[in-house]
Design an enzyme around this catalytic site. Structure first.
Site, mmCIF file in Angstrom:
data_model
loop_
_atom_site.group_PDB
_atom_site.id
_atom_site.type_symbol
_atom_site.label_atom_id
_atom_site.label_comp_id
_atom_site.label_asym_id
_atom_site.label_seq_id
_atom_site.Cartn_x
_atom_site.Cartn_y
_atom_site.Cartn_z
ATOM 1 N N LEU A 71 4.961 30.717 2.326
ATOM 2 C CA LEU A 71 3.887 30.141 3.133
ATOM 3 C C LEU A 71 3.603 30.853 4.697
ATOM 4 C CD1 LEU A 71 3.759 26.539 1.941
ATOM 5 C CD2 LEU A 71 1.821 28.553 1.345
ATOM 6 N N SER A 72 2.960 30.002 5.488
ATOM 7 C CA SER A 72 3.052 31.009 6.509
ATOM 8 C C SER A 72 5.106 29.840 7.757
ATOM 9 C CB SER A 72 2.131 30.653 7.741
ATOM 10 O OG SER A 72 1.791 28.764 8.221
ATOM 11 N N GLU A 73 4.787 28.713 7.129
ATOM 12 C CA GLU A 73 6.035 27.874 7.952
ATOM 13 C C GLU A 73 6.431 27.477 6.688
ATOM 14 O OE1 GLU A 73 7.173 29.040 10.480
ATOM 15 O OE2 GLU A 73 5.119 29.996 11.782
ATOM 16 N N THR A 74 8.056 27.042 6.617
ATOM 17 C CA THR A 74 8.161 26.471 5.819
ATOM 18 C C THR A 74 9.838 25.453 7.047
ATOM 19 O OG1 THR A 74 8.568 27.146 4.141
ATOM 20 C CG2 THR A 74 10.519 25.885 4.351
ATOM 21 N N CYS A 98 6.368 25.370 15.715
ATOM 22 C CA CYS A 98 5.243 25.409 14.864
ATOM 23 C C CYS A 98 4.730 24.062 14.961
ATOM 24 C CB CYS A 98 5.477 25.224 13.732
ATOM 25 S SG CYS A 98 4.464 25.374 12.373
#
Length: 291
Positions: A71-74, A98
């Site tokens: 995903l775009s961020e974890t 983020c």
């Protein structure tokens, strides 16, 4: 707070004489949540993965988990006093700020792990970030990052966005360019050449314009971080909110990010801070097994 568990998983293998032997492998179980952010329903907004930890793991493992989530961020957080320390990873690297993964982390804490809380504060690379519950919204207090004029936009930026429409202006902060168009339709028609935009690393590229049914719209491209187009981006609104507040002469703004998934935010420009509000929903809860 869920704890890390070491589980012995039996596995069977055979040697060349076909004699079966038992091999016991130690597996670490990480709690894992997927949250769709800046939306009130699943399959829209920006999905973030959240992994609560009791203590930090090696950075190499954190990055591997982020790459596995894809995903775009974890987001990963650990307890620190009465609150938490928070870090964010794309599939390629750690980042300094983020928004949507911060809201996702607050959702996990305030709705699932510690529902008695009304707010939580995270120590991060970008300072202390506080998230509060406001009825069905989550309200994040972030630093304002007002952009300044970019008199000579890089060639890769101009060519990377194509010639479908001519921008009104370009502004920037240290690690982002913001290209301003006349209309929402022009923002929606942008089809970037991602290979050219990737050359702008470490900068990402946002395109923005007045909205048809909101104060402003935007899209955001960060291919050098492994994110061709981010579905909804909280951090860029730390710059977009003060920009549009000044241009429109108002401090409370309704924003939409018009990516394929789409999402919406409510922003308040308050001097050196920006308050970003949105909704979020849980879409997955389970464990990631790491051998």
């Amino acid at each position: 707070m869920p704890s890390l568990r070491l589980t012995e998983v039996p596995n069977r293998t055979e040697d060349f004489s076909q004699t079966a032997i038992n091999v016991r492998i130690k597996v670490m179980s990480l709690p894992l949540f997927h949250i769709d952010v800046f939306t009130d329903g699943p399959f829209t907004g920006n999905p973030a993965a959240v992994c609560p930890l009791k203590a930090w793991l090696d950075d190499e493992l954190l990055l591997a988990v982020a790459a596995e989530n894809n995903l775009s961020e974890t987001a990963f957080f650990v307890p620190e006093g009465e609150h938490y320390r928070l870090r964010w990873f794309t599939p390629r690297c750690e980042v300094n700020l983020c928004g949507h993964a911060t809201m996702a982390s607050a959702f996990v804490l305030l709705k699932i792990l510690e529902p008695q809380r009304e707010f939580v504060s995270f120590a991060t690379r970008s300072g202390v970030l506080t998230v509060r519950r406001e009825q069905d919204l989550f309200s994040m207090d972030f630093p304002a990052l007002p952009p300044w004029p970019c008199p000579a936009p890089p060639t890769a930026l101009i060519e990377g966005l194509g010639a479908q429409s001519q921008p009104v202006s370009t502004v920037q902060i240290e690690d982002n360019y913001f290209v301003v168009y006349k209309s929402e339709d022009e923002v929606r028609r942008v089809h970037p050449e991602l290979g050219l935009l990737e050359k702008l690393h470490p900068a990402g590229v946002a395109v923005t314009a007045p909205g048809n049914e909101c104060d402003f719209v935007s899209r955001y491209f960060v291919p050098s971080y492994g994110i061709p187009e981010d579905p909804v981006t909280g951090s860029t609104h730390c710059s977009l909110a003060p920009y549009w507040a000044k241009r429109l002469g108002k401090t409370s703004l309704h924003a939409r990010q018009v990516s394929e998934r789409g999402g919406e935010l409510w922003c308040e420009a308050a001097g050196d801070r920006v308050v970003l509000k949105g909704k979020a929903v849980l879409t997955l809860q389970g464990s990631l097994l790491v051998g």
